[in-house]
Design a protein around this motif. Structure first.
Motif, PDB file in Angstrom:
ATOM      1  N   ALA A 152       6.177   7.074   3.537  1.00  6.63           N
ATOM      2  CA  ALA A 152       5.630   5.927   2.790  1.00  6.63           C
ATOM      3  C   ALA A 152       6.101   4.621   3.430  1.00  6.63           C
ATOM      4  N   GLY A 160       0.155   0.125  -0.476  1.00 11.48           N
ATOM      5  CA  GLY A 160       0.768  -0.805  -1.439  1.00 11.48           C
ATOM      6  C   GLY A 160       2.021  -0.191  -2.029  1.00 11.48           C
ATOM      7  N   SER A 170       5.044  -4.944   4.721  1.00  9.86           N
ATOM      8  CA  SER A 170       3.762  -4.512   5.292  1.00  9.86           C
ATOM      9  C   SER A 170       3.364  -5.383   6.487  1.00  9.86           C
ATOM     10  N   PHE A 210       6.791  -5.292  -0.739  1.00 10.32           N
ATOM     11  CA  PHE A 210       5.637  -4.828   0.039  1.00 10.32           C
ATOM     12  C   PHE A 210       5.041  -5.954   0.884  1.00 10.32           C
ATOM     13  N   PRO A 265      -1.270   0.071   5.189  1.00 11.53           N
ATOM     14  CA  PRO A 265      -0.572   0.705   4.059  1.00 11.53           C
ATOM     15  C   PRO A 265      -1.378   0.594   2.773  1.00 11.53           C
ATOM     16  N   TYR A 287      -0.480   8.317   3.366  1.00 10.76           N
ATOM     17  CA  TYR A 287       0.204   7.088   2.946  1.00 10.76           C
ATOM     18  C   TYR A 287      -0.410   5.838   3.570  1.00 10.76           C
ATOM     19  N   SER A 288      -1.659   5.962   4.043  1.00  9.47           N
ATOM     20  CA  SER A 288      -2.305   4.787   4.639  1.00  9.47           C
ATOM     21  C   SER A 288      -3.802   4.842   4.365  1.00  9.47           C
ATOM     22  N   ASN A 337       4.394   0.856   3.245  1.00  9.84           N
ATOM     23  CA  ASN A 337       4.340   0.802   1.776  1.00  9.84           C
ATOM     24  C   ASN A 337       5.719   0.514   1.204  1.00  9.84           C
ATOM     25  N   CYS A 355       3.720   2.666  -3.762  1.00 11.85           N
ATOM     26  CA  CYS A 355       3.498   4.097  -4.024  1.00 11.85           C
ATOM     27  C   CYS A 355       4.575   4.596  -4.981  1.00 11.85           C
TER      28      CYS A 355
END
Ligand SMILES: NC(=O)c1ccc[n+]([C@@H]2O[C@H](COP(=O)([O-])OP(=O)(O)OC[C@H]3O[C@@H](n4cnc5c(N)ncnc54)[C@H](O)[C@@H]3O)[C@@H](O)[C@H]2O)c1
Ligand SMILES: O=CCc1c[nH]c2ccc(O)cc12
Length: 513
Positions: free
Chosen positions: A190, A168, A86, A82, A166, A497-498, A195, A170
Motif C-alpha cells: 500500500a 488514497g 503520494s 497521503f 495510488p 493498491y493502485s 497510499n 486504504c
C-alpha cells in the motif's frame, strides 16, 4: 511489570526490556491507537474488548474500541499524509520502507517476543514471521521505483500514456493469527504505491501493529501515513463505511468477508479478501515418505493449526496409509507443547478459551460421526504452574474420516489433522475439489508429470509441490472460490493498491462536427 512499548527514541531500551521478558509478566499500559505519529487514546469509543496472554490466560489489556469520531479523525489525518506521500517518487518511498525493514530486522527478537506473548505461537515461529515481514517491506521497496505506465503511439503523431496512481487512504483489517505479518503484508505494498493506510488489528492481538507504526514513523514516514485504530466489528464497520476510504484489504473469516464486501459495494470500493480454507494435501505412494510426513505436520500444526491455508484434509494413497499413519503419529508425539517463549517449545496455546472449546467440540463431533482419534485432541495442562490457566491442547490426528464429516468439511482453525485414504489420481482430484474453499493445496509425489498435472487441476490459489506452508514474499498469495480474491505479495499486488490513468495527447487539430 513492563510497559508494552516505548517511544521511538527509547527503542533500544524497549529491545532490552522485551528480550528479558518472561511469560506472565507483561502488562499493557500505553494507549493503543496510533494517529499522527503518536500513540493516542481514542477520541470516542464503542465498547471494550479484552486482550489475553494465551500462555497464562491473563488479561493483558482492556481495549477501548474506537468509535465513529476516532475513525473519522484517523481518516482525516491519513488523508493529510497521503497528500505529501503520494507526490513522492518511488525511490523516495523506497528509502522509508528500506529503513523500516532494517529496523524490523534489528528489533526482530523484541517484536517476536511481543507477538508470542499476545498470540501464543512459539517464539521460534514468531521469529520466522518477523523475517517474512521485513522481507515484504524490502520487496515492495524494490518495486516502488519501477512502477510505471506505458507509452502508446496513435495515428497522426498523437499518443497516449498510462500512469499507475495510488488509490488514497486504504484500510487494512487483520486476523489474530499472524498479527505483525498481516500488518506488513498489507501496508508494504500500500505504502510503496503511494497510499496511506489505517490498520485495524484483531481485538485479540492489538499489540504488534503499534510496533510497526512506531517503526514507520521513525523510518521517516509522514505522521498519519500508517495509523492504527483498535476495536472489533463495529470499529471495522465505521472504517469500511467511511466515504473517504478508497479501498479495504481484509484478512479473516468468510462470513465477515461477505459483510466487508457488502459494505464496500455500497461505496463502490475495491476489496481484497483473504479468507478461510479447508485445503487438501494429497500424498501419493511414490512420494518421499519422510518429506510427506514432515509436510503434513507443517500443514497442520504450525501456529497451533491456526493458519488459513493449512492442509487439513490429508489424502493418503491406500498403499502407504499404514506406514504414513505410523510415522506421522511418531513425529506428532515429539512436539513439545508449553511455554511459547521457551526456545525449544514448538506448540503454544490456542488464542483464547472459546476458540479452544470450539476446536475440542469439532473433535467430539468427529468421534460421534465415526472418526477415530488416533492421537491427542485433549486439553493440556503444562507442568509449570504459571501456565495452568493457558489455552493448551494436544495436537490431534483423526483417522477413519469420510468426506461428509464435519471435521472434513469445515474449517476448524486448530491443530486437527483429518486423514482420508484414496485409490487413484482421478478420484482424489474430484474429492479434493469438492469444497466451497479454494485457498491452497499440496501434492507429494516424485512423478514430475503427475505433480504438474494435479497442480493444474486443483481449484486453489496456491499449490505446493513437495512442501507446504512456505510463503516467500515474491509469490502471490490468495484464494479461489469462497477463500476470497485479490492477492497479497508478489508483483501483482501492485495492481491491487493502485489505479490506472490513461492520458490522451492530441498532436493535431480537433476535428469538429
Ligand atoms: N486467507 C488468509 O490469508 C487468512 C489469513 C489469516 C486468517 N484467515 C481466516 O481468518 C479467520 C480467523 O480470523 P478471525 O477470527 O480474526 O476472523 P474474523 O472474520 O472474525 O475477524 C477478522 C477481522 O475482522 C474484524 N471484523 C469482524 N467483524 C467485522 C465487521 N462486521 N466489519 C468489519 N470488520 C469486522 C475483526 O475485528 C478482525 O479484525 C479464519 O477463518 C481464517 O481462515 C485467513
Ligand atoms: O493464515 C494464513 C496465511 C497467512 C500467513 N501470514 C499471512 C499474512 C497475511 C495474510 O493475509 C495471510 C497470511
Amino acid at each position: 511489570m513492563f510497559l508494552c512499548a516505548v517511544r521511538p527514541r527509547q527503542a533500544s531500551l524497549f529491545r532490552s526490556v522485551v528480550a528479558a521478558m518472561s511469560t506472565g509478566t507483561f502488562v499493557l499500559l500505553q494507549p493503543l491507537n496510533y494517529r499522527g505519529g503518536v500513540r493516542v487514546e481514542p477520541a470516542d469509543s464503542c465498547g471494550t474488548e479484552k486482550a489475553f496472554e494465551p500462555a497464562t490466560g491473563r488479561v493483558i489489556a482492556t481495549l477501548q474500541c474506537s468509535g465513529e469520531k476516532e475513525v473519522d479523525l484517523a481518516v482525516k489525518n491519513s488523508m493529510l499524509a497521503f497528500k505529501s506521500w503520494s507526490q513522492k517518487s518511488g525511490m523516495e518511498r523506497a528509502q522509508v520502507l528500506l529503513e523500516a525493514a532494517r529496523m524490523i530486522k534489528e528489533q526482530k527478537d523484541a517484536i517476536a517476543t511481543m507477538e508470542t506473548i499476545n498470540n501464543g505461537k512459539s517464539v521460534f515461529e514468531a521469529r520466522q514471521d518477523v523475517d517474512t515481514s521485513w522481507q515484504c517491506l524490502e520487496y515492495y521497496a524494490g518495486l516502488a521505483a519501477s512502477m510505471a505506465g506505458e507509452h502508446i503511439q496513435l495515428p497522426g503523431g498523437s499518443f497516449g500514456y498510462t500512469r499507475r496512481e495510488p488509490l488514497g487512504v486504504c484500510v487494512g483489517i487483520g486476523a489474530w493469527n499472524y498479527p505483525f505479518q498481516i500488518a506488513c503484508w498489507k501496508s508494504a505494498p500500500a505504502l510503496a504505491c503511494g497510499n496511506a493506510m489505517i490498520f485495524k488489528p484483531s481485538p485479540f492481538t492489538p499489540v504488534s501493529a503499534l510496533l510497526l507504526a512506531e517503526i514507520y514513523t521513525k523510518a521517516g514516514a509522514p505522521p498519519g501515513l500508517f495509523n492504527v485504530v483498535q476495536g472489533g466489528a463495529a470499529t471495522g464497520q465505521f472504517l469500511c463505511q467511511h466515504p473517504d476510504v478508497a479501498k479495504v484489504s481484509f484478512t479473516g473469516s468468510v462470513p465477515t468477508g461477505a459483510k466487508i464486501m457488502e459494505m464496500s459495494a455500497k461505496g463502490i470500493k475495491p476489496v481484497t479478501l483473504e479468507l478461510g480454507g479447508k485445503s487438501p494435501l494429497i500424498i501419493f505412494e511414490d512420494c518421499t515418505l519422510e518429506n510427506a510426513v514432515k509436510g503434513a505436520m507443517v500443514a497442520n500444526f504450525l501456529s497451533q493449526g491456526q493458519v488459513c491455508c493449512n492442509g487439513t484434509r490429508v489424502f493418503v494413497q491406500k498403499t502407504i496409509l499404514d506406514k504414513f499413519i505410523k510415522e506421522v503419529v511418531e513425529q506428532t508425539e515429539k512436539i513439545k507443547i508449553g511455554d511459547p517463549l521457551l526456545e525449544d517449545t514448538r506448540m503454544g496455546p490456542l488464542i483464547n478459551e472459546p476458540h479452544l472449546e470450539r476446536v475440542l467440540g469439532f473433535i467430539k463431533s468427529a468421534k460421534k460421526q465415526g472418526a477415530t482419534v488416533l492421537y491427542g485432541g485433549k486439553p493440556y495442562v503444562p507442568t509449570d504452574p504459571k501456565l495452568k490457566h493457558g489455552f493448551y491442547m494436544t495436537p490431534c490426528i483423526l483417522t477413519d474420516c469420510t468426506d461428509d464429516m464435519t471435521c472434513v468439511r469445515e474449517e476448524i482453525f486448530g491443530p486437527v489433522m483429518s486423514i482420508l485414504s484414496f485409490e487413484n489420481e482421478e478420484e482424489v482430484l474430484e474429492r479434493a475439489n469438492d469444497t466451497i474453499y479454494g485457498l491452497a493445496a499440496g501434492v507429494f509425489t516424485r512423478n514430475i508429470q503427475r505433480a504438474h498435472r494435479v497442480a493444474a487441476q486443483l481449484q486453489v490459489g496456491t499449490c505446493y509441490i513437495n512442501n507446504y506452508n512456505v510463503s516467500p514474499v515474491e509469490l502471490p498469495f490468495g484464494g479461489y472460490k469462497k477463500s476470497g480474491f485479490g492477492r497479497e505479495n508478489g508483483r501483482v499486488t501492485i495492481e491491487y493498491y493502485s489505479q490506472l490513468k490513461t492520458v490522451y495527447v492530441e498532436m493535431g487539430d480537433v476535428e469538429s462536427f
